[in-house]
Scaffold this active site. Structure first.
Site, PDB file in Angstrom:
ATOM      1  N   CYS A  48       0.828  -1.217   0.000  1.00 18.28           N
ATOM      2  CA  CYS A  48       0.000   0.000   0.000  1.00 18.28           C
ATOM      3  C   CYS A  48       0.861   1.266   0.000  1.00 18.28           C
ATOM      4  CB  CYS A  48      -0.973  -0.067   1.171  1.00 18.28           C
ATOM      5  SG  CYS A  48      -1.233   1.416   2.099  1.00 18.28           S
ATOM      6  N   CYS A  51       0.724   3.590   2.979  1.00 17.27           N
ATOM      7  CA  CYS A  51       1.475   3.045   4.123  1.00 17.27           C
ATOM      8  C   CYS A  51       2.954   3.397   3.986  1.00 17.27           C
ATOM      9  CB  CYS A  51       1.335   1.525   4.191  1.00 17.27           C
ATOM     10  SG  CYS A  51      -0.365   0.967   4.286  1.00 17.27           S
TER      11      CYS A  51
END
Ligand SMILES: *[C@@H]1O[C@H](CO)[C@@H](O)[C@H](O)[C@H]1NC(C)=O
Ligand SMILES: *[C@@H]1O[C@H](CO)[C@@H](O)[C@H](O)[C@H]1NC(C)=O
Ligand SMILES: *[C@@H]1O[C@H](CO)[C@@H](O)[C@H](O)[C@H]1NC(C)=O
Length: 427
Positions: A48, A51
């Protein structure tokens, strides 16, 4: 002593500390030690992008909280699915504060170090903290925070509702309680009990209803409207918070470069907008939340066109309609802005946008076109290939519907609704 040693041993055995940072890498066995303290955790997936962007911020957060007893860690949810399932993680990254047996808090704000650290410090303590010494209020004031204070005996409807509101808003604001003696030198209060907010070096008393039946609503609304600074920086991450104020959002749109600098005429424009609210707080504060945005993206999506900068846009937070001045925004004087805001209040300003189906469809189309433009600039060959394939175009539309509609969605998968935001999820 034994218990402490065992705890340290267990903790040391279960976690490995990454050498470069103070962030603890946790596994499924975290659930065994969850009750052993206060945890600020980031739940992530290696693929991600949001992230990855959070990673360096997280290291700074861990550093800032190192001297508290809050432990900062992260969990790879693709590897440790039991933790993720037990805590019902539904989007990445999710930031949570876990307080042993007490309810958990989910962070919903701008993912900056300061915002996350303040969030952790707020939920770490009780919902309302007592001010006990004379110096404390001075100390609090010197920290340049916005905070709410209850003054009086700790009983009766105002106290009960203040505590209730504090429990609901604990992730977003600081709440304190003090005896009248301790506040006397700071402000004059005629009727006790009372509640005030301190911000930007001023005190503002709660002047709403004291009728027990109406108190809950009116105190909630007041706290919700007062918990923000007078002139705020609005981003995609915190835009939803400001929509909750039920006020008009007055946004100065300027353009920052990569070094977070803005051109001088943009700065002047932003200062003009700011001085309107600073000089006429009494007139406009009740109806308008003022702020600025550092890129035109958010405003483009609201206005559904590529707006020039600097720009002025006013968003109706309950209907998502917007208003724009007739004249070029940078030519507006303080008085002209004044009149423009008046015409919004007396319903004579033209209204654009909103949330009706045709507007939503057009906004989706506009956002799809914007994403396509960005893709094209990023990778023309790939875009041509994708665009040539009907499936590619379809998936782009789906992507735009689900991911990039700023009016409907947050930066990532999880969308906080008004309900969720007021009642924190309970385990
Ligand atoms: C106040 O209203 C909120 C909903 O806005 C509700 O969740 C809360 O329980 C109410 N509190 C009291 C004390 O009635
Ligand atoms: C937004 O628009 C609605 C409907 O026109 C109106 O009733 C409301 O006062 C406006 N302002 C805000 C801040 O919601
Ligand atoms: C609304 O406000 C504008 C700007 O102050 C003013 O010029 C106009 O006369 C007002 N209209 C009404 C109907 O009050």
């Amino acid at each position: 002593m034994n218990i402490v040693l065992t705890t340290i041993f267990v903790v040391a055995a279960i976690m490995s500390v990454s050498t470069a940072s103070r962030v603890l890498e946790l596994s499924d066995r975290f659930l065994e030690i969850k009750k052993e303290g206060h945890w600020l955790l980031m739940f992530y997936a290696p693929w991600c992008a949001h992230c990855k962007r959070l990673e360096p911020v997280w290291a700074h957060v861990a550093q800032s909280l190192y001297h508290t007893n809050i432990r900062v860690g992260k969990v790879d949810c693709t590897k440790y699915t039991t933790v993720a399932n037990t805590l019902a993680i539904s989007g990445y990254p999710t930031i949570m504060f876990l307080k042993g047996d007490e309810k958990d808090f989910v962070f919903r704000g701008d993912r900056t170090k300061d915002e996350i650290v303040h969030f952790a410090l707020r939920v770490h303590g009780p919902p309302v903290q007592q001010i006990t010494r004379h110096e404390s209020l001075d100390n609090l004031k010197s920290m340049k925070r916005i905070f709410f204070v209850y003054v009086g005996e700790f009983e009766g409807p105002l106290w009960e509702h203040f505590y209730d509101v504090a429990e609901r808003f604990q992730p977003y604001s600081y709440f304190y309680a003090a005896a009248h003696d301790l506040t006397k030198k700071h402000l004059a209060i005629d009727v006790l009990p009372a509640v005030f907010v301190y911000k930007e070096e001023s005190h503002y008393l709660y002047d709403g209803d004291h009728d027990p039946k109406l108190l809950n609503n009116s105190l909630t609304e007041w706290v919700n409207a007062e918990r923000f600074a007078t002139f705020v920086k609005v981003t995609k991450g915190n835009f939803h918070q400001y929509l909750q104020t039920n006020k008009y959002l007055v946004l100065a749109v300027v353009e920052e470069n990569k070094l977070e600098e803005i051109p001088e005429h943009h700065a002047i424009f932003r200062d003009t907008i700011k001085s309107v609210i600073m000089n006429h707080r009494d007139k406009f504060h009740r109806w308008f939340q003022f702020g600025w945005v550092a890129t035109p993206d958010l405003a483009n999506s609201i206005a559904m066109s590529d707006i020039p900068t600097p720009y002025l846009i006013v968003v109706n937070s309950s209907t998502n309609h917007h208003h724009i001045p007739d004249d070029e925004p940078h030519t507006l004087s303080e008085d002209a802005i004044h009149d423009f805001l008046h015409s919004i209040l007396n319903d004579t300003a033209p209204v654009y946008g909103g949330n009706s189906l045709p507007v939503k469809i057009y906004r989706t189309y506009f956002n799809a076109r914007t994403s396509l433009g960005e893709m094209w600039r990023g990778n023309p060959v790939l875009t041509t290939v994708l665009f040539g394939l009907p499936m590619g175009f379809l998936s782009l539309i789906c992507y735009s519907i689900f991911c990039s509609d700023i009016m409907d969605a947050d930066e990532e998968e999880e969308v906080p609704t008004g309900e969720e935001y007021l009642h924190e999820k309970k385990e």
